[in-house]
Design a protein around this motif. Structure first.
Motif, PDB file in Angstrom:
ATOM      1  N   GLU A   1       0.830  -1.207   0.000  1.00 31.04           N
ATOM      2  CA  GLU A   1       0.000   0.000   0.000  1.00 31.04           C
ATOM      3  C   GLU A   1       0.862   1.255   0.000  1.00 31.04           C
ATOM      4  O   GLU A   1       0.547   2.236  -0.687  1.00 31.04           O
ATOM      5  N   ASP A   2       1.943   1.224   0.763  1.00 28.89           N
ATOM      6  CA  ASP A   2       2.863   2.357   0.793  1.00 28.89           C
ATOM      7  C   ASP A   2       3.481   2.582  -0.588  1.00 28.89           C
ATOM      8  O   ASP A   2       3.620   3.728  -1.035  1.00 28.89           O
ATOM      9  N   GLY A   3       3.833   1.482  -1.252  1.00 28.33           N
ATOM     10  CA  GLY A   3       4.384   1.597  -2.599  1.00 28.33           C
ATOM     11  C   GLY A   3       3.397   2.181  -3.582  1.00 28.33           C
ATOM     12  O   GLY A   3       3.763   2.993  -4.439  1.00 28.33           O
ATOM     13  N   LEU A   4       2.132   1.786  -3.458  1.00 25.24           N
ATOM     14  CA  LEU A   4       1.105   2.324  -4.340  1.00 25.24           C
ATOM     15  C   LEU A   4       0.955   3.826  -4.148  1.00 25.24           C
ATOM     16  O   LEU A   4       0.885   4.593  -5.124  1.00 25.24           O
ATOM     17  N   ALA A   5       0.904   4.278  -2.887  1.00 31.41           N
ATOM     18  CA  ALA A   5       0.747   5.706  -2.613  1.00 31.41           C
ATOM     19  C   ALA A   5       1.943   6.497  -3.138  1.00 31.41           C
ATOM     20  O   ALA A   5       1.772   7.551  -3.780  1.00 31.41           O
ATOM     21  N   ASP A   6       3.154   6.004  -2.888  1.00 28.43           N
ATOM     22  CA  ASP A   6       4.347   6.713  -3.362  1.00 28.43           C
ATOM     23  C   ASP A   6       4.411   6.738  -4.885  1.00 28.43           C
ATOM     24  O   ASP A   6       4.838   7.735  -5.483  1.00 28.43           O
ATOM     25  N   THR A   7       3.999   5.650  -5.509  1.00 32.48           N
ATOM     26  CA  THR A   7       4.006   5.588  -6.970  1.00 32.48           C
ATOM     27  C   THR A   7       3.043   6.601  -7.560  1.00 32.48           C
ATOM     28  O   THR A   7       3.381   7.329  -8.508  1.00 32.48           O
ATOM     29  N   ALA A   8       1.837   6.666  -7.018  1.00 32.90           N
ATOM     30  CA  ALA A   8       0.849   7.622  -7.527  1.00 32.90           C
ATOM     31  C   ALA A   8       1.344   9.057  -7.355  1.00 32.90           C
ATOM     32  O   ALA A   8       1.226   9.883  -8.270  1.00 32.90           O
ATOM     33  N   ASP A   9       1.899   9.357  -6.179  1.00 35.13           N
ATOM     34  CA  ASP A   9       2.415  10.708  -5.941  1.00 35.13           C
ATOM     35  C   ASP A   9       3.561  11.043  -6.891  1.00 35.13           C
ATOM     36  O   ASP A   9       3.614  12.138  -7.462  1.00 35.13           O
ATOM     37  N   GLY A  10       4.486  10.104  -7.049  1.00 36.10           N
ATOM     38  CA  GLY A  10       5.673  10.379  -7.845  1.00 36.10           C
ATOM     39  C   GLY A  10       5.411  10.452  -9.338  1.00 36.10           C
ATOM     40  O   GLY A  10       5.823  11.410 -10.015  1.00 36.10           O
ATOM     41  N   LEU A  11       4.727   9.447  -9.875  1.00 37.58           N
ATOM     42  CA  LEU A  11       4.532   9.404 -11.321  1.00 37.58           C
ATOM     43  C   LEU A  11       3.662  10.534 -11.833  1.00 37.58           C
ATOM     44  O   LEU A  11       3.827  10.994 -12.967  1.00 37.58           O
ATOM     45  N   TRP A  12       2.724  11.017 -10.994  1.00 33.86           N
ATOM     46  CA  TRP A  12       1.823  12.072 -11.454  1.00 33.86           C
ATOM     47  C   TRP A  12       2.047  13.401 -10.735  1.00 33.86           C
ATOM     48  O   TRP A  12       1.380  14.377 -11.046  1.00 33.86           O
ATOM     49  N   GLY A  13       3.022  13.444  -9.836  1.00 36.50           N
ATOM     50  CA  GLY A  13       3.247  14.679  -9.097  1.00 36.50           C
ATOM     51  C   GLY A  13       4.492  15.431  -9.496  1.00 36.50           C
ATOM     52  O   GLY A  13       4.765  16.512  -8.973  1.00 36.50           O
ATOM     53  N   GLY A  14       5.287  14.901 -10.403  1.00 38.15           N
ATOM     54  CA  GLY A  14       6.520  15.568 -10.817  1.00 38.15           C
ATOM     55  C   GLY A  14       6.586  15.725 -12.323  1.00 38.15           C
ATOM     56  O   GLY A  14       5.887  15.027 -13.066  1.00 38.15           O
ATOM     57  N   TRP A  15       7.477  16.644 -12.761  1.00 38.63           N
ATOM     58  CA  TRP A  15       7.582  16.931 -14.193  1.00 38.63           C
ATOM     59  C   TRP A  15       8.823  16.316 -14.827  1.00 38.63           C
ATOM     60  O   TRP A  15       8.920  16.252 -16.064  1.00 38.63           O
TER      61      TRP A  15
END
Length: 253
Positions: A87-101
């Motif tokens: 679950e932690d990996g899922l949250a970090d993945t969503a934040d990272g892949l769609w939160g940075g340029w």
């Protein structure tokens, strides 16, 4: 003697897989030198949290607890047994892949312990999907087969992604474990397919295909956005693969 060595290596790899993917107290010290070579046993390790969740849900059903509450109990047990690492990996993945340029900024966000809006939304949707599926499975009266099959199936794509993709960063859990060979990945697929087929029959084939499809789709996105895989990407792939497998298995009940 050869058989003893094979049995010793099998038990050692399984202990290492359980030590990495669960928070279960284990006797002895696992052979950390095996690293990625033991990744073939990850699907077998996935049977442990699935079995404990199924046991809790069986007890809940026997006590007359409503299906929705029983499903929540199963989710809670699964999260505790794994330490919420996927679950932690899922949250970090969503934040990272769609939160940075940029790839660098995305990796930086994924490493940050704080959770953002994308991560919260991903967790809510994942938990809601799994809860809904588990509640339906409870209502069907069949618990053990779909939960155990999905538990095994959902861990195999992690090994495939590690064998297929380079680590995206220098440090992290994924690089520390190492990169398994394609032969090891093939063994992981076999270790997932055999129990799934025994438990769920031909329907397991569609569950396996669905799980691998969503995980490989995530892998392609990760390759495009950060240039490889990380431990967070692997954790996210497990969550998506579990939802996909449970969706197919629940539909066949």
């Amino acid at each position: 003697m050869a058989n003893r060595d094979i049995l010793r290596q099998f038990s050692g790899d399984l202990r290492l897989a359980l030590g990495l993917l669960t928070r279960l107290p284990l006797p002895g010290t696992p052979d950390m030198a095996r690293g990625a070579q033991a990744a073939w046993a990850w699907p077998l390790a996935g049977l442990a949290p699935a079995a404990l969740a199924a046991l809790a849900m069986t007890l809940g059903s026997a006590l007359g607890v409503l299906p929705g509450v029983t499903a929540a109990l199963g989710l809670a047990v699964s999260v505790m047994v794994t330490g919420a690492m996927h679950e932690d990996g899922l949250a970090d993945t969503a934040d990272g892949l769609w939160g940075g340029w940029t790839p660098e900024r995305r990796l930086e966000i994924m490493k940050d312990s704080r959770i953002g809006a994308y991560g919260v939304i991903a967790l809510i949707l994942s938990l809601l999907a799994r809860w809904s599926l588990l509640a339906g499975i409870v209502a069907s009266g069949s618990l053990w087969a779909p939960l155990l099959a999905a538990g095994a199936i959902s861990r195999a794509p992690m090994v495939l992604l590690m064998a297929w993709m380079e680590p995206a960063r220098e440090g992290g859990l994924s690089r520390a474990v190492g990169r398994p060979s394609m032969e090891t990945a093939g063994l992981a697929v076999l270790a997932a397919a055999l129990p799934a087929l025994l438990l769920s029959g031909p329907g397991a084939v569609l569950a396996i295909l669905a799980a691998f499809a969503v995980a490989l789709g995530l892998g392609r996105i990760a390759q495009a956005k950060i240039g490889g895989q990380t431990g967070d990407i692997l954790g996210a792939s497990q969550q998506l693969a579990e939802i996909a497998a449970l969706s197919v298995l629940a539909a066949s009940l």
